[in-house]
Design a protein around this motif. Structure first.
Motif, PDB file in Angstrom:
ATOM      1  N   GLU A  82       0.841  -1.191   0.000  1.00  0.00           N
ATOM      2  CA  GLU A  82       0.000   0.000   0.000  1.00  0.00           C
ATOM      3  C   GLU A  82       0.879   1.245   0.000  1.00  0.00           C
ATOM      4  O   GLU A  82       1.880   1.319   0.727  1.00  0.00           O
ATOM      5  CB  GLU A  82      -0.916   0.009   1.231  1.00  0.00           C
ATOM      6  N   GLU A  83       0.532   2.192  -0.830  1.00  0.00           N
ATOM      7  CA  GLU A  83       1.238   3.464  -0.865  1.00  0.00           C
ATOM      8  C   GLU A  83       1.352   4.043   0.552  1.00  0.00           C
ATOM      9  O   GLU A  83       0.372   4.083   1.293  1.00  0.00           O
ATOM     10  CB  GLU A  83       0.469   4.435  -1.764  1.00  0.00           C
ATOM     11  N   GLY A  84       2.562   4.458   0.921  1.00  0.00           N
ATOM     12  CA  GLY A  84       2.772   5.047   2.238  1.00  0.00           C
ATOM     13  C   GLY A  84       3.224   4.061   3.296  1.00  0.00           C
ATOM     14  O   GLY A  84       3.456   4.456   4.445  1.00  0.00           O
ATOM     15  N   LYS A 114       4.506  -4.872  -6.350  1.00  0.00           N
ATOM     16  CA  LYS A 114       3.610  -3.861  -6.892  1.00  0.00           C
ATOM     17  C   LYS A 114       3.211  -2.915  -5.761  1.00  0.00           C
ATOM     18  O   LYS A 114       3.068  -3.334  -4.610  1.00  0.00           O
ATOM     19  CB  LYS A 114       2.346  -4.496  -7.485  1.00  0.00           C
ATOM     20  N   VAL A 115       3.035  -1.653  -6.104  1.00  0.00           N
ATOM     21  CA  VAL A 115       2.527  -0.660  -5.157  1.00  0.00           C
ATOM     22  C   VAL A 115       1.172  -0.183  -5.654  1.00  0.00           C
ATOM     23  O   VAL A 115       1.019   0.140  -6.839  1.00  0.00           O
ATOM     24  CB  VAL A 115       3.490   0.537  -5.021  1.00  0.00           C
ATOM     25  N   VAL A 116       0.167  -0.169  -4.768  1.00  0.00           N
ATOM     26  CA  VAL A 116      -1.168   0.298  -5.127  1.00  0.00           C
ATOM     27  C   VAL A 116      -1.516   1.537  -4.297  1.00  0.00           C
ATOM     28  O   VAL A 116      -0.899   1.801  -3.267  1.00  0.00           O
ATOM     29  CB  VAL A 116      -2.232  -0.804  -4.916  1.00  0.00           C
ATOM     30  N   GLU A 117      -2.505   2.280  -4.770  1.00  0.00           N
ATOM     31  CA  GLU A 117      -2.883   3.514  -4.100  1.00  0.00           C
ATOM     32  C   GLU A 117      -3.320   3.261  -2.662  1.00  0.00           C
ATOM     33  O   GLU A 117      -3.838   2.194  -2.337  1.00  0.00           O
ATOM     34  CB  GLU A 117      -4.029   4.208  -4.851  1.00  0.00           C
ATOM     35  N   LYS A 118      -3.114   4.265  -1.830  1.00  0.00           N
ATOM     36  CA  LYS A 118      -3.503   4.168  -0.420  1.00  0.00           C
ATOM     37  C   LYS A 118      -4.994   3.839  -0.333  1.00  0.00           C
ATOM     38  O   LYS A 118      -5.825   4.442  -0.994  1.00  0.00           O
ATOM     39  CB  LYS A 118      -3.213   5.480   0.303  1.00  0.00           C
ATOM     40  N   SER A 120      -6.180   0.877  -1.242  1.00  0.00           N
ATOM     41  CA  SER A 120      -6.474  -0.214  -2.176  1.00  0.00           C
ATOM     42  C   SER A 120      -6.114  -1.579  -1.605  1.00  0.00           C
ATOM     43  O   SER A 120      -6.562  -2.610  -2.110  1.00  0.00           O
ATOM     44  CB  SER A 120      -5.732  -0.003  -3.500  1.00  0.00           C
ATOM     45  N   CYS A 121      -5.254  -1.608  -0.592  1.00  0.00           N
ATOM     46  CA  CYS A 121      -4.993  -2.845   0.152  1.00  0.00           C
ATOM     47  C   CYS A 121      -4.654  -2.436   1.579  1.00  0.00           C
ATOM     48  O   CYS A 121      -4.511  -1.248   1.875  1.00  0.00           O
ATOM     49  CB  CYS A 121      -3.893  -3.693  -0.492  1.00  0.00           C
TER      50      CYS A 121
END
Length: 319
Positions: A82-84, A114-118, A120-121
């Motif tokens: 997750e982003e952040g 993979k990095v997904v938007e905050k 999203s996971c």
């Protein structure tokens, strides 16, 4: 979940290997038999007493290979971040994965990130796949016979209670640590002393009850379980009484169910008890030609009740 898998995935992807429904696919590659498995981990929280999402991912993959009679060799590692996410958290999980892999004797040989938007996971999800070489062939539900012994390697439900206590902030008299551990060493000790082990499975989601239910599904035998012989710690039993859980349905991540010819049960138990993970191994039941396709529990109160598959998740995000 079982209905979804049977009605959609098993139908769409049907083939001989998949239809066997083993914890790992058993594949013939050249003159060798190999086991191949994959699993995804979304446990919440990602750190819990006795483990974390990283070590859990390694242990789960190693165990799925081990119960198919394979020596785990290599694993892949896929991370969705997750982003952040704090880098220190990722470093801690990575070190845990490395330590768990070394302890189990496997190598992380490939992976993906993979990095997904905050939002999203939830912090981090992990997928691991594993490959191992079969050294003990023929383990199958179809090999099970009446009078075979059913062995449980140690106290059940500790992983589920550990995760629950951390997630909900529940404190008990003593801390319950997850049983998460690699089973390959324990399994090898058991397989070394008997050529009549029929089947093995690690009781993860849905616990012992669901694992046994999967075993008897469409089978020509039943299983009788002795409640007083099922290993449960006092801490887990107290937690179950407080929260209204049945320990038979609580997930484990470092326990194995072994079905073995009753003539070899004693020496298998003796071999398992030489390993720290098997010191409290017990014969908890037996296979019967009665009650075909069903499981019965001889209760502590002297009665007998039917044990069925868990119809819903007692505790989601457990692994």
């Amino acid at each position: 979940m079982h209905e979804l898998i049977d009605s959609l995935f098993m139908k769409e992807f049907a083939n001989k290997t998949l239809n066997a429904k083993n914890d790992s696919a058993i594949l013939k590659i050249g003159n060798k038999k190999m086991a191949f498995t994959t699993d995804s981990y979304v446990v919440n929280p990602i750190f819990f007493p006795g483990g974390d999402i990283g070590s859990l991912a390694v242990h789960g993959t190693v165990n799925d290979l081990s119960v198919c009679g394979a020596k785990p060799l290599f694993i892949s590692l896929g991370m969705i971040l997750e982003e952040g996410l704090d880098r220190a958290v990722l470093e801690k999980i990575s070190r845990s994965i490395n330590a768990a892999a070394k302890k189990a004797g496997v190598s992380v040989v490939t992976g993906d990130t993979k990095v997904v938007e905050k939002g999203s996971c939830d912090k981090i999800f992990i997928n691991t796949s594993g490959i191992g070489e079969i050294f003990y062939d023929g383990l199958s539900v179809n090999s099970i016979r009446p009078q075979d012994a059913v062995i449980i390697s140690g106290p059940i439900g500790e992983h589920a209670i550990s995760v629950l206590s951390k997630r909900e902030g529940i404190s008990f008299n003593t801390s319950v640590k997850s049983d998460s551990a690699p089973l390959n060493g324990l399994v090898r000790k058991a397989l070394a002393v008997s050529g009549r082990i029929r089947f093995m499975r690690d009781p993860t989601r849905g616990g012992v009850a669901t694992t046994l239910s999967e075993m008897v599904e469409r089978a020509r035998f039943g299983i009788c379980v002795d409640e007083k012989a099922v290993p449960v710690t006092e801490q887990v039993r107290q937690a179950c009484e407080l929260l209204g859980f049945d320990p038979l349905y609580l997930a484990c991540e470092g326990r194995v169910i072994i079905v073995v010819d009753s003539r070899d049960a004693g020496k298998v138990i003796s071999a398992m008890r030489k390993d720290p993970l098997g010191r409290k191994a017990k014969i908890a039941g037996h296979i019967t030609k009665e009650y075909k396709g069903k499981i019965y529990l001889d209760t502590l109160s002297g009665g007998r009740r039917l044990v069925t598959m868990l119809s819903g998740e007692q505790l989601p995000r457990i692994c």
